[in-house]
Design a protein around this motif. Structure first.
Motif, PDB file in Angstrom:
ATOM      1  N   ASP A  54       0.893  -1.415  -0.278  1.00 16.90           N
ATOM      2  CA  ASP A  54       0.027   0.083   0.158  1.00 16.90           C
ATOM      3  C   ASP A  54       0.776   1.427   0.489  1.00 16.90           C
ATOM      4  OD1 ASP A  54      -2.063  -1.555  -0.151  1.00 16.90           O
ATOM      5  OD2 ASP A  54      -2.261  -1.049   2.033  1.00 16.90           O
ATOM      6  N   GLU A  55       2.008   1.349   1.127  1.00 14.44           N
ATOM      7  CA  GLU A  55       2.554   2.555   0.929  1.00 14.44           C
ATOM      8  C   GLU A  55       3.355   2.772  -0.636  1.00 14.44           C
ATOM      9  OE1 GLU A  55       4.468   5.706   2.861  1.00 14.44           O
ATOM     10  OE2 GLU A  55       3.101   4.832   3.794  1.00 14.44           O
ATOM     11  N   LEU A  56       3.690   1.821  -0.495  1.00 14.06           N
ATOM     12  CA  LEU A  56       4.388   1.248  -1.871  1.00 14.06           C
ATOM     13  C   LEU A  56       3.709   2.406  -3.693  1.00 14.06           C
ATOM     14  CD1 LEU A  56       7.405  -1.392  -1.959  1.00 14.06           C
ATOM     15  CD2 LEU A  56       8.001   1.044  -2.292  1.00 14.06           C
ATOM     16  N   ASP A  57       2.794   1.707  -3.469  1.00 16.96           N
ATOM     17  CA  ASP A  57       1.488   1.949  -4.757  1.00 16.96           C
ATOM     18  C   ASP A  57       1.164   3.295  -4.717  1.00 16.96           C
ATOM     19  OD1 ASP A  57       0.005   0.930  -6.576  1.00 16.96           O
ATOM     20  OD2 ASP A  57      -1.918   1.728  -5.591  1.00 16.96           O
ATOM     21  N   ASN A  58       1.028   3.821  -3.496  1.00 19.54           N
ATOM     22  CA  ASN A  58       0.798   4.937  -3.056  1.00 19.54           C
ATOM     23  C   ASN A  58       1.924   5.985  -3.464  1.00 19.54           C
ATOM     24  OD1 ASN A  58      -2.411   4.486  -2.210  1.00 19.54           O
ATOM     25  ND2 ASN A  58      -1.544   4.699  -0.614  1.00 19.54           N
ATOM     26  N   ALA A  59       3.288   5.917  -3.206  1.00 17.68           N
ATOM     27  CA  ALA A  59       4.189   6.634  -3.448  1.00 17.68           C
ATOM     28  C   ALA A  59       4.573   5.956  -4.711  1.00 17.68           C
ATOM     29  CB  ALA A  59       5.346   6.772  -2.482  1.00 17.68           C
ATOM     30  N   MET A  60       4.650   5.779  -5.754  1.00 17.18           N
ATOM     31  CA  MET A  60       5.148   5.050  -6.548  1.00 17.18           C
ATOM     32  C   MET A  60       4.486   5.622  -8.040  1.00 17.18           C
ATOM     33  SD  MET A  60       8.789   4.426  -5.452  1.00 17.18           S
ATOM     34  CE  MET A  60       9.482   4.020  -7.003  1.00 17.18           C
ATOM     35  N   SER A  61       3.018   5.958  -7.532  1.00 13.47           N
ATOM     36  CA  SER A  61       2.736   5.825  -8.637  1.00 13.47           C
ATOM     37  C   SER A  61       2.348   7.545  -9.265  1.00 13.47           C
ATOM     38  CB  SER A  61       1.014   5.719  -7.826  1.00 13.47           C
ATOM     39  OG  SER A  61       0.473   6.252  -6.950  1.00 13.47           O
ATOM     40  N   HIS A  62       3.235   8.169  -7.958  1.00 16.56           N
ATOM     41  CA  HIS A  62       3.462   8.980  -8.664  1.00 16.56           C
ATOM     42  C   HIS A  62       4.685  10.261  -9.608  1.00 16.56           C
ATOM     43  CE1 HIS A  62       0.261  10.806  -5.965  1.00 16.56           C
ATOM     44  NE2 HIS A  62       0.591  10.568  -4.799  1.00 16.56           N
ATOM     45  N   TYR A  63       5.273   8.808  -9.371  1.00 13.61           N
ATOM     46  CA  TYR A  63       6.475   8.663 -10.341  1.00 13.61           C
ATOM     47  C   TYR A  63       6.578   7.436 -11.593  1.00 13.61           C
ATOM     48  CZ  TYR A  63       8.969  10.537  -6.427  1.00 13.61           C
ATOM     49  OH  TYR A  63       8.820  11.350  -4.905  1.00 13.61           O
ATOM     50  N   GLY A  64       5.344   7.527 -11.943  1.00 12.46           N
ATOM     51  CA  GLY A  64       4.904   6.614 -13.433  1.00 12.46           C
ATOM     52  C   GLY A  64       5.233   5.029 -13.466  1.00 12.46           C
ATOM     53  N   PHE A  65       5.513   4.646 -11.902  1.00 14.81           N
ATOM     54  CA  PHE A  65       5.271   3.517 -11.812  1.00 14.81           C
ATOM     55  C   PHE A  65       4.424   2.030 -11.044  1.00 14.81           C
ATOM     56  CE2 PHE A  65       9.636   4.749 -11.436  1.00 14.81           C
ATOM     57  CZ  PHE A  65      10.132   3.729 -12.218  1.00 14.81           C
ATOM     58  N   GLU A  66       4.004   0.712 -11.370  1.00 13.24           N
ATOM     59  CA  GLU A  66       2.970   0.349 -10.585  1.00 13.24           C
ATOM     60  C   GLU A  66       3.556  -0.935  -9.771  1.00 13.24           C
ATOM     61  OE1 GLU A  66      -0.800  -2.486 -12.082  1.00 13.24           O
ATOM     62  OE2 GLU A  66       0.595  -1.596 -13.232  1.00 13.24           O
ATOM     63  N   ILE A  67       3.385  -0.667  -8.091  1.00 12.62           N
ATOM     64  CA  ILE A  67       3.688  -2.253  -8.049  1.00 12.62           C
ATOM     65  C   ILE A  67       2.398  -3.189  -8.056  1.00 12.62           C
ATOM     66  CG2 ILE A  67       3.707  -2.970  -5.203  1.00 12.62           C
ATOM     67  CD1 ILE A  67       5.981  -0.429  -6.482  1.00 12.62           C
ATOM     68  N   VAL A  68       3.393  -4.172  -8.541  1.00  9.55           N
ATOM     69  CA  VAL A  68       2.875  -5.447  -9.505  1.00  9.55           C
ATOM     70  C   VAL A  68       2.392  -6.257  -7.555  1.00  9.55           C
ATOM     71  CG1 VAL A  68       2.209  -7.057 -10.330  1.00  9.55           C
ATOM     72  CG2 VAL A  68       3.289  -5.554 -11.015  1.00  9.55           C
ATOM     73  N   GLN A  69       3.194  -6.594  -6.573  1.00 13.11           N
ATOM     74  CA  GLN A  69       3.235  -7.713  -5.438  1.00 13.11           C
ATOM     75  C   GLN A  69       3.629  -7.620  -4.871  1.00 13.11           C
ATOM     76  OE1 GLN A  69       1.601 -10.007  -3.850  1.00 13.11           O
ATOM     77  NE2 GLN A  69       0.634 -11.207  -5.900  1.00 13.11           N
ATOM     78  N   THR A  70       3.804  -7.647  -3.668  1.00  9.61           N
ATOM     79  CA  THR A  70       4.444  -7.029  -2.780  1.00  9.61           C
ATOM     80  C   THR A  70       4.653  -8.819  -1.530  1.00  9.61           C
ATOM     81  OG1 THR A  70       4.860  -5.071  -2.821  1.00  9.61           O
ATOM     82  CG2 THR A  70       5.465  -6.041  -0.672  1.00  9.61           C
ATOM     83  N   LEU A  71       5.719  -9.159  -1.676  1.00 10.29           N
ATOM     84  CA  LEU A  71       5.675 -10.821  -1.226  1.00 10.29           C
ATOM     85  C   LEU A  71       7.050 -10.507  -0.072  1.00 10.29           C
ATOM     86  CD1 LEU A  71       5.938 -13.222  -3.810  1.00 10.29           C
ATOM     87  CD2 LEU A  71       3.906 -12.326  -2.202  1.00 10.29           C
ATOM     88  N   ILE A  72       7.180 -11.028   1.527  1.00  8.81           N
ATOM     89  CA  ILE A  72       7.980 -11.394   2.414  1.00  8.81           C
ATOM     90  C   ILE A  72       8.034 -12.945   2.342  1.00  8.81           C
ATOM     91  CG2 ILE A  72       8.172 -11.072   5.210  1.00  8.81           C
ATOM     92  CD1 ILE A  72       7.885  -8.397   3.657  1.00  8.81           C
ATOM     93  N   THR A  73       9.315 -12.622   1.488  1.00  6.63           N
ATOM     94  CA  THR A  73      10.020 -13.809   1.290  1.00  6.63           C
ATOM     95  C   THR A  73      10.796 -15.092   3.127  1.00  6.63           C
ATOM     96  OG1 THR A  73      11.556 -12.779   0.308  1.00  6.63           O
ATOM     97  CG2 THR A  73       9.781 -13.772  -1.490  1.00  6.63           C
ATOM     98  N   ASP A  74      11.131 -14.273   3.541  1.00  6.70           N
ATOM     99  CA  ASP A  74      11.593 -14.737   4.423  1.00  6.70           C
ATOM    100  C   ASP A  74      11.841 -13.692   5.839  1.00  6.70           C
ATOM    101  OD1 ASP A  74      13.157 -16.900   5.753  1.00  6.70           O
ATOM    102  OD2 ASP A  74      15.414 -16.967   4.283  1.00  6.70           O
ATOM    103  N   ILE A  75      12.229 -14.576   6.781  1.00  2.21           N
ATOM    104  CA  ILE A  75      12.536 -13.669   8.100  1.00  2.21           C
ATOM    105  C   ILE A  75      12.960 -14.732   8.824  1.00  2.21           C
ATOM    106  CG2 ILE A  75      10.964 -13.230  10.296  1.00  2.21           C
ATOM    107  CD1 ILE A  75       8.459 -13.575   8.942  1.00  2.21           C
ATOM    108  N   GLU A  76      14.661 -13.873   8.861  1.00  2.00           N
ATOM    109  CA  GLU A  76      15.488 -14.665   9.600  1.00  2.00           C
ATOM    110  C   GLU A  76      15.750 -14.119  10.652  1.00  2.00           C
ATOM    111  OE1 GLU A  76      18.403 -14.532   6.411  1.00  2.00           O
ATOM    112  OE2 GLU A  76      17.734 -15.992   5.577  1.00  2.00           O
ATOM    113  N   PRO A  77      15.467 -14.524  12.375  1.00  2.00           N
ATOM    114  CA  PRO A  77      16.113 -14.690  13.121  1.00  2.00           C
ATOM    115  C   PRO A  77      17.532 -14.419  14.041  1.00  2.00           C
ATOM    116  CG  PRO A  77      14.171 -16.180  13.813  1.00  2.00           C
ATOM    117  CD  PRO A  77      14.649 -15.683  12.035  1.00  2.00           C
ATOM    118  N   ASP A  78      17.923 -14.203  14.191  1.00  2.00           N
ATOM    119  CA  ASP A  78      19.356 -14.276  14.739  1.00  2.00           C
ATOM    120  C   ASP A  78      19.627 -16.169  15.265  1.00  2.00           C
ATOM    121  OD1 ASP A  78      21.670 -15.120  17.704  1.00  2.00           O
ATOM    122  OD2 ASP A  78      22.301 -13.937  16.109  1.00  2.00           O
ATOM    123  N   GLU A  79      20.842 -16.476  14.915  1.00  2.00           N
ATOM    124  CA  GLU A  79      21.274 -18.045  14.446  1.00  2.00           C
ATOM    125  C   GLU A  79      20.717 -18.364  16.480  1.00  2.00           C
ATOM    126  OE1 GLU A  79      22.008 -21.628  13.144  1.00  2.00           O
ATOM    127  OE2 GLU A  79      22.029 -19.271  12.468  1.00  2.00           O
TER     128      GLU A  79
END
Length: 286
Positions: free
Chosen positions: A130-155
């Protein structure tokens, strides 16, 4: 050669930005275009309309003070109708996107505990989108998809989490094993109780049959031999059974027998005891 003849080729899924003496003039789509350089027309640059991907790795801290690395994958593309904005308004698109991702993740994750971060990663991804779509649409970009692919805690945190999980599973396994042993003991006790009950029933029936048989024998002998008493008949039956038992013991090659004192006097005493016991049992059943 194309520049010599003022012809420019634009590839598929690409647009070219045409300028005239440094000023934006037009957006050229795929195909061949005439760009007369001698009147100041020139190609300022080209933009791909294909979907591009940027992986952003952001380190932040959770509410329970655990440092984690959150990896977000941003898929974006240039809007053809806003290609001029995308070309002229941003000098470094990826750095701009990365800054917005950092801002949203570092504002969202510190509000959650570590377990909640894993459970609510889709909500975090939506907030970033949502944040990227609101911001980048003013610069001519479309955010197609945003994924959180990994969450890595300390070992060390990962090892601690694995140990907690393992301990929990061991505890469940121990409870299940104890419950199974409890069920086995209960079933074993129920079986033993049932066995003893049936054995007692068998012994009781056996004794009742012996009493009934002796009673029939005494009554039949007394009727057929006048002048004999019940005591005389019982003594004769018991002495006969005694000698039959001694005969069986002597004929067996392997026996496990407890001998008691015997003799004429001992036989009389045993006969008296057995007779009294049988008569008491018979009287109690009757």
């Amino acid at each position: 050669m194309g520049n010599l003849f003022c012809c420019v080729q634009v590839d598929q899924s690409t647009v070219a930005i045409k300028g005239n003496f440094g000023k934006f003039d037009d957006v050229l789509g795929p195909g061949c275009h005439c760009v007369p350089w001698f009147i100041g027309d020139q190609i300022a640059g080209k933009l791909s309309l294909r979907v591009q991907q940027l992986d952003v790795r952001c380190e932040t801290k959770t509410k329970d003070n655990v440092f984690v690395n959150v990896i977000a994958s941003i898929q974006y593309r240039v809007l053809a109708e806003k290609a001029s904005d995308a070309f002229y308004k941003l000098s470094d698109t990826q750095s701009q996107i990365q800054a917005y991702v950092f801002d949203v993740i570092r504002a969202s994750v510190p509000k959650l505990n570590l377990d909640d971060v894993f459970e609510q990663k889709n909500e975090i991804a939506k907030a970033v989108a949502d944040e990227l779509d609101n911001a980048m649409s003013h610069y001519g970009f479309e955010i197609v998809q945003t994924l959180i692919t990994d969450i890595e805690p300390d070992e060390r945190v990962k090892r601690a989490m694995n140990e907690i999980n393992a301990a929990s599973r061991f505890r469940v396994a121990a409870n299940d094993k104890a419950e199974a042993e409890k069920i086995l003991q209960i079933k074993r006790a129920e079986g033993e109780a049932e066995s003893k009950y049936l054995s007692g029933m068998g012994i009781a029936r056996q004794r009742q049959a012996i009493v009934d048989g002796l009673r029939d024998s005494v009554l039949g002998f007394s009727d057929k031999v006048p002048g004999t008493s019940t005591k005389d008949v019982m003594d004769m039956i018991l002495v006969t059974q005694y000698f039959d038992t001694m005969k069986d013991i002597g004929a067996a090659s392997k026996t496990s027998t407890v001998f008691i004192p015997h003799g004429p006097g001992a036989v009389r005493d045993i006969a008296t005891q057995i007779r009294d016991g049988l008569l008491q049992a018979s009287s109690s059943h009757s």
